[in-house]
Design an enzyme around this catalytic site. Structure first.
Site, short mmCIF file in Angstrom:
data_model
loop_
_atom_site.label_atom_id
_atom_site.label_comp_id
_atom_site.label_asym_id
_atom_site.label_seq_id
_atom_site.Cartn_x
_atom_site.Cartn_y
_atom_site.Cartn_z
N GLU A 139 45.69 50.00 45.92
CA GLU A 139 44.32 50.20 45.44
C GLU A 139 43.43 50.63 46.60
O GLU A 139 43.37 49.96 47.63
CB GLU A 139 43.80 48.89 44.82
CG GLU A 139 42.40 49.06 44.26
CD GLU A 139 41.73 47.74 43.86
OE1 GLU A 139 42.42 46.71 43.77
OE2 GLU A 139 40.51 47.76 43.68
N LYS A 186 30.09 60.19 26.88
CA LYS A 186 29.96 61.38 27.74
C LYS A 186 31.10 61.49 28.74
O LYS A 186 31.44 60.53 29.43
CB LYS A 186 28.63 61.30 28.49
CG LYS A 186 27.41 61.44 27.58
CD LYS A 186 27.34 62.86 27.05
CE LYS A 186 26.09 63.10 26.20
NZ LYS A 186 26.13 64.42 25.55
N THR A 190 33.16 61.86 34.43
CA THR A 190 34.60 61.83 34.70
C THR A 190 35.08 63.18 35.20
O THR A 190 35.84 63.27 36.18
CB THR A 190 35.36 61.40 33.43
OG1 THR A 190 34.97 60.07 33.12
CG2 THR A 190 36.86 61.48 33.60
N LYS A 222 39.54 66.29 24.96
CA LYS A 222 38.54 66.98 25.78
C LYS A 222 38.71 66.59 27.26
O LYS A 222 38.71 67.45 28.14
CB LYS A 222 37.14 66.58 25.28
CG LYS A 222 36.03 67.32 25.98
CD LYS A 222 34.68 67.01 25.36
CE LYS A 222 33.58 67.65 26.18
NZ LYS A 222 32.26 67.18 25.78
N CYS A 376 37.71 21.12 49.49
CA CYS A 376 37.31 21.41 50.86
C CYS A 376 35.97 20.77 51.21
O CYS A 376 35.92 19.57 51.38
CB CYS A 376 37.34 22.92 51.10
SG CYS A 376 37.61 23.29 52.84
N GLY A 378 33.87 20.03 49.25
CA GLY A 378 33.74 19.04 48.18
C GLY A 378 34.42 17.73 48.52
O GLY A 378 33.97 16.66 48.14
N HIS A 501 42.56 24.41 49.39
CA HIS A 501 42.02 25.22 48.27
C HIS A 501 43.09 25.45 47.20
O HIS A 501 43.81 26.44 47.26
CB HIS A 501 41.52 26.57 48.79
CG HIS A 501 40.29 26.45 49.62
ND1 HIS A 501 39.03 26.50 49.06
CD2 HIS A 501 40.12 26.28 50.94
CE1 HIS A 501 38.13 26.35 50.01
NE2 HIS A 501 38.76 26.21 51.16
N GLU A 503 42.67 26.43 44.29
CA GLU A 503 42.28 27.49 43.33
C GLU A 503 42.97 28.82 43.58
O GLU A 503 42.91 29.71 42.74
CB GLU A 503 40.76 27.68 43.34
CG GLU A 503 40.16 28.34 44.57
CD GLU A 503 39.78 27.34 45.67
OE1 GLU A 503 40.38 26.25 45.73
OE2 GLU A 503 38.90 27.69 46.48
N1 GLN Z 1 32.44 24.07 55.95
C1 GLN Z 1 33.50 23.14 55.85
C2 GLN Z 1 34.50 23.27 57.01
O1 GLN Z 1 34.47 24.20 57.76
C3 GLN Z 1 34.24 23.34 54.54
C4 GLN Z 1 34.90 24.68 54.43
C5 GLN Z 1 35.28 25.03 53.03
O2 GLN Z 1 34.84 24.41 52.08
N2 GLN Z 1 36.08 26.05 52.88
O3 GLN Z 1 35.35 22.42 57.17
#
Ligand code: GLN
Length: 526
Positions: A139, A186, A190, A222, A376, A378, A501, A503
């Site tokens: 990409e 339209k 493109t 077209k 993190c 959090g 993380h 996620e």
């Molecule tokens: N700011 C925090 C740290 O550096 C948390 C980083 C984050 O949430 N990715 O540890």
């Protein structure tokens, strides 16, 4: 021989080029081919690690610790292939490589130029997967006609010439706007965009036409005539309720067969339709819950892209529509804005702005037994909240938290104190974590050793571990018995906060255990 598909974009940005490329890659993968993807970003930053989420949305982290564009998250979610630093390139990184080589005298006195030196370096970065994969989808970021993306397109042109027409094809994503006053779709933008692409040497084999409305066959004809692309290669990409429906939408228009024929690919299997069926069923769920994401970029959903997608994918596997309530921890009233939600996430973040609100949100989740996942920052806020709970430190100033004198329960990691340079100062990528058997985390992961991705400088200061155990905050995951990775409250239906993380590791039919657990707990809380 490995084959290559370039994906470019025209007319406007945000056309969903990444999703189109990932859909094509998925369709080929569903035919038993091995497919990987490469992203080329034309900006000069070495990576997006230092870019503000306001400019660039989330920073995606790969297992080997690269900070990358959020499109890599889309690739990984669609393909289930773990991304690495070889999946992401920026102009900055390419120029840096060439300039470093020049400083070492490796160019033997020649004048270093965009062609061939920069384009050669770009071409080298198109092929890291050719040994192990049948197809690489590449990409090219930006919009055709931008000055910045020219070297990438020029490199693609040369690459096609070198590898031969039979081994390289080009897919161009474009927009067919609907002009309400004329009541018409339209094609002119493109046409111009394809002309621009040809001008710089690339000929599209396929046009992915993004539009709000169905493209009638006459419109496809077209576009075919004016853009000189076979009519069966003019593919409609109408807005879909879920991005995971796009592959089937393309399949219905025979795009997979067209690509297979054009590149003379040898599919190993038939598409058994399971992935399509899963998506179709999953997007019509019978239940609904609301989960709050409490952070400082509430208005900017791209900043929490992977968190939101992980919730969506966990919902898809549990017959639940997960509504996300974005709560701004700096400006919204907490806890009242969290009233009525079935779960709370405090995601990762940087800087002290909004931290007090995050701590409030955690207190609310803990006291009211609302299912909670901290990620993190959090998790770090969870530790601070526990300390305040213990010591009645209510007046403590969060300014101390990430300032030069960190809040005592959260401390800068020893290795990080010594590094001063911007970028590369964080603990990045995969690290092992050992789970306590008697823990919620173990119940969810169903294994003792896990590997998750990290991006942080600070950690839970282990001097405080015993003290905070006394208010019930247990460490249930460690890295090498020294660095706390997971904390939990046991007298709570679902409370887990992690230094890593989670996620970044979700895909359809394979939701991440922590998000899966949160959604299930949210359903029980309803
Ligand atoms: N700011 C925090 C740290 O550096 C948390 C980083 C984050 O949430 N990715 O540890």
């Amino acid at each position: 021989m490995s084959k290559f598909i370039f994906v470019t974009g025209g007319v406007v940005s945000s056309l969903g080029k990444g999703i189109s490329g990932a859909s094509i890659a998925k369709l080929l993968q569903l035919r038993g081919l091995k497919v990987n993807m490469v992203k080329c970003d034309p900006y000069i930053n070495i990576d997006p690690g230092t870019l503000s989420p306001y400019q660039h949305g989330e920073v995606y982290v790969t297992k080997d610790g690269a900070e990358a564009d959020l499109d890599l998250g889309t690739y990984e979610r669609f393909l289930g292939v773990e991304m690495t630093r070889h999946n992401t390139n920026t102009s900055g990184a390419i120029y840096q490589t060439v300039i470093n080589r020049e400083r070492k005298g490796e160019y033997n006195g020649t004048t270093v130029q965009v062609i061939p030196h920069i384009t050669n370096e770009i071409k080298a970065r198109f092929t890291p997967f050719e040994k192990d994969y049948d197809v690489t989808v590449i990409e090219i970021g930006g919009t055709v006609g931008d000055m910045e993306s020219l070297p990438f397109i020029e490199a693609a042109r040369q690459f096609k010439l070198e590898r031969g027409w039979a081994n390289v094809m080009c897919v161009h994503a474009t927009l067919i706007p609907y002009i309400a006053s004329a009541g018409e779709l339209k094609t002119k933008p493109t046409q111009h965009s394809v002309t621009k692409l040809r001008e710089i040497g690339l000929e599209p084999d396929v046009l992915i036409c993004r539009s709000e409305r169905t493209l009638p066959q006459s419109m496809k004809s077209k576009i075919s005539l004016f853009c000189s692309v076979p009519v069966e290669a003019v593919i409609e990409a109408k807005d879909v309720p879920s991005i995971y429906l796009l592959p089937e939408n393309f399949e219905r228009q025979n795009l997979t067969d067209l690509i297979i024929k054009r590149l003379n690919l040898k599919p190993k299997t038939k598409n058994d339709g399971k992935w399509f069926d899963f998506v179709k069923k999953a997007i019509k769920p019978n239940k609904e819950i609301t989960i709050a994401i409490a952070g400082k970029y509430a208005e900017l959903h791209d900043a929490y892209k992977s968190v939101a997608e992980s919730l969506n994918l966990a919902g898809m596997s549990n017959d639940v529509s997960v509504k996300i309530k974005y709560v701004n921890t700096q400006t919204d009233n907490i806890p009242s804005s969290l009233n009525g939600v079935q779960g709370i996430i405090v995601p990762g973040g940087f800087g002290k702005r909004g931290v007090e609100g995050k701590i409030e949100a955690i207190k609310y989740a803990r006291e009211n037994k609302i299912p909670f996942l901290g990620i993190c920052l959090g998790m770090q806020c969870t530790v601070i909240e526990a300390a305040r709970n213990l010591a009645g430190l209510k007046g403590a100033n969060s300014a101390e938290f990430e300032a030069k004198t960190p809040y005592p329960v959260i401390t800068m990691m020893k290795e990080q104190k010594e590094v001063k340079m911007l970028g590369g100062t964080m603990r990045l990528g995969n690290y092992l974590c050992e789970l306590e058997k008697d823990s919620l985390a173990y119940k969810l992961y169903k294994q003792e050793n896990i590997e998750e991705r990290h991006r942080h400088r600070y950690e839970y200061n282990t001097e405080f571990v015993e003290k905070l155990e006394s208010v019930g905050l247990h460490i249930t995951g460690w890295h090498k018995h020294t660095l706390p990775e997971i904390v939990e409250y046991k007298d709570h239906p679902f409370f887990v906060a992690v230094q890593f993380h989670p996620e970044f590791k979700s895909s359809p039919m394979n939701p991440h255990p922590l998000f899966d657990g949160l959604v299930k707990a949210g359903l029980r809380a309803k």
